[in-house]
Design a protein around this motif. Sequence first.
Motif, PDB file in Angstrom:
ATOM      1  N   LEU A 136     -79.441 -51.194 139.045  1.00 26.81           N
ATOM      2  CA  LEU A 136     -79.923 -52.441 139.659  1.00 26.81           C
ATOM      3  C   LEU A 136     -81.419 -52.323 139.455  1.00 26.81           C
ATOM      4  O   LEU A 136     -81.982 -53.504 138.391  1.00 26.81           O
ATOM      5  CB  LEU A 136     -79.667 -52.890 141.135  1.00 26.81           C
ATOM      6  N   ARG A 137     -81.623 -51.375 139.431  1.00 32.67           N
ATOM      7  CA  ARG A 137     -83.136 -50.461 139.606  1.00 32.67           C
ATOM      8  C   ARG A 137     -83.584 -50.816 137.656  1.00 32.67           C
ATOM      9  O   ARG A 137     -84.514 -51.420 137.030  1.00 32.67           O
ATOM     10  CB  ARG A 137     -83.901 -49.552 139.740  1.00 32.67           C
ATOM     11  N   SER A 138     -82.482 -50.653 136.662  1.00 34.38           N
ATOM     12  CA  SER A 138     -82.354 -50.272 135.207  1.00 34.38           C
ATOM     13  C   SER A 138     -82.188 -51.691 134.954  1.00 34.38           C
ATOM     14  O   SER A 138     -83.658 -51.913 133.886  1.00 34.38           O
ATOM     15  CB  SER A 138     -80.852 -49.604 134.774  1.00 34.38           C
ATOM     16  N   TRP A 139     -81.711 -52.524 135.586  1.00 33.72           N
ATOM     17  CA  TRP A 139     -81.584 -54.430 134.900  1.00 33.72           C
ATOM     18  C   TRP A 139     -82.928 -54.875 135.466  1.00 33.72           C
ATOM     19  O   TRP A 139     -83.331 -55.781 134.455  1.00 33.72           O
ATOM     20  CB  TRP A 139     -80.856 -55.075 136.089  1.00 33.72           C
ATOM     21  N   GLU A 140     -83.492 -54.526 136.888  1.00 30.39           N
ATOM     22  CA  GLU A 140     -85.008 -54.816 137.164  1.00 30.39           C
ATOM     23  C   GLU A 140     -86.370 -54.549 136.312  1.00 30.39           C
ATOM     24  O   GLU A 140     -87.168 -55.377 135.855  1.00 30.39           O
ATOM     25  CB  GLU A 140     -84.910 -55.196 138.679  1.00 30.39           C
ATOM     26  N   GLN A 141     -85.982 -53.464 135.917  1.00 30.52           N
ATOM     27  CA  GLN A 141     -86.775 -53.077 134.707  1.00 30.52           C
ATOM     28  C   GLN A 141     -86.658 -53.381 133.379  1.00 30.52           C
ATOM     29  O   GLN A 141     -87.813 -52.255 133.020  1.00 30.52           O
ATOM     30  CB  GLN A 141     -87.348 -50.675 135.182  1.00 30.52           C
ATOM     31  N   GLY A 142     -85.975 -53.840 132.984  1.00 29.50           N
ATOM     32  CA  GLY A 142     -85.287 -54.229 131.668  1.00 29.50           C
ATOM     33  C   GLY A 142     -85.221 -52.702 130.407  1.00 29.50           C
ATOM     34  O   GLY A 142     -84.853 -53.245 129.705  1.00 29.50           O
ATOM     35  N   LYS A 143     -84.817 -51.719 131.510  1.00 26.57           N
ATOM     36  CA  LYS A 143     -84.372 -50.848 130.045  1.00 26.57           C
ATOM     37  C   LYS A 143     -83.363 -51.195 130.452  1.00 26.57           C
ATOM     38  O   LYS A 143     -82.468 -50.265 129.508  1.00 26.57           O
ATOM     39  CB  LYS A 143     -83.941 -49.476 132.007  1.00 26.57           C
ATOM     40  N   ARG A 144     -81.856 -51.352 130.618  1.00 23.97           N
ATOM     41  CA  ARG A 144     -80.513 -51.797 130.892  1.00 23.97           C
ATOM     42  C   ARG A 144     -81.064 -53.337 131.081  1.00 23.97           C
ATOM     43  O   ARG A 144     -81.234 -54.368 131.594  1.00 23.97           O
ATOM     44  CB  ARG A 144     -79.609 -51.396 131.353  1.00 23.97           C
ATOM     45  N   ALA A 145     -79.535 -53.684 130.562  1.00 22.48           N
ATOM     46  CA  ALA A 145     -78.937 -55.880 130.871  1.00 22.48           C
ATOM     47  C   ALA A 145     -77.523 -55.775 131.399  1.00 22.48           C
ATOM     48  O   ALA A 145     -76.899 -55.399 130.723  1.00 22.48           O
ATOM     49  CB  ALA A 145     -79.740 -56.501 129.394  1.00 22.48           C
ATOM     50  N   PRO A 146     -77.980 -56.599 132.219  1.00 21.92           N
ATOM     51  CA  PRO A 146     -75.878 -56.846 132.380  1.00 21.92           C
ATOM     52  C   PRO A 146     -75.360 -57.383 131.701  1.00 21.92           C
ATOM     53  O   PRO A 146     -76.365 -58.278 130.957  1.00 21.92           O
ATOM     54  CB  PRO A 146     -76.351 -57.165 134.290  1.00 21.92           C
ATOM     55  N   THR A 147     -74.710 -57.338 131.391  1.00 22.17           N
ATOM     56  CA  THR A 147     -72.666 -57.745 130.733  1.00 22.17           C
ATOM     57  C   THR A 147     -71.363 -58.305 131.456  1.00 22.17           C
ATOM     58  O   THR A 147     -71.169 -57.719 132.407  1.00 22.17           O
ATOM     59  CB  THR A 147     -73.138 -56.874 129.851  1.00 22.17           C
ATOM     60  N   GLY A 148     -70.931 -58.510 130.930  1.00 21.65           N
ATOM     61  CA  GLY A 148     -69.355 -59.443 131.115  1.00 21.65           C
ATOM     62  C   GLY A 148     -69.707 -59.444 132.701  1.00 21.65           C
ATOM     63  O   GLY A 148     -70.306 -60.987 133.021  1.00 21.65           O
ATOM     64  N   PRO A 149     -69.162 -59.253 133.375  1.00 24.41           N
ATOM     65  CA  PRO A 149     -68.856 -59.817 134.864  1.00 24.41           C
ATOM     66  C   PRO A 149     -70.069 -59.925 135.953  1.00 24.41           C
ATOM     67  O   PRO A 149     -70.405 -60.967 136.299  1.00 24.41           O
ATOM     68  CB  PRO A 149     -67.934 -58.827 135.641  1.00 24.41           C
ATOM     69  N   ALA A 150     -70.556 -58.320 135.307  1.00 25.70           N
ATOM     70  CA  ALA A 150     -72.187 -58.893 136.168  1.00 25.70           C
ATOM     71  C   ALA A 150     -73.025 -59.518 135.955  1.00 25.70           C
ATOM     72  O   ALA A 150     -74.069 -60.681 136.943  1.00 25.70           O
ATOM     73  CB  ALA A 150     -72.393 -57.237 136.299  1.00 25.70           C
TER      74      ALA A 150
END
Length: 97
Positions: A62-76
């Motif tokens: 979740l923190r990686s998503w919020e910081q823009g380091k990663r992006a959620p894919t698929g079901p998430a």
Amino acid sequence: MDDSMFDALCESVKEAGAIRRGEKKASRETRFSALDVKSIRESTGRTQEAFAQMIGVPLSTLRSWEQGKRAPTGPARALLTMFKTDPEQAAKLLHVA
């Protein structure tokens, strides 16, 4: 599968290979806009810890998503889109409202 369908399938595979190798340009591209995961979480009124637990992902994810380091894919990504559209209803569907 008849011969014409098989030939069309083979041609599609060859075309996909050419596009991947950069020999041909794709006829269309689908781009997804970035989700603002932090604002989605904040709309639920939950902390990072509580929201991560609620949607079933590690806090670090979740923190990686919020910081823009990663992006959620698929079901998430689908689940976050539900929360973006209607946070209260999404929480009810997860039985956490």
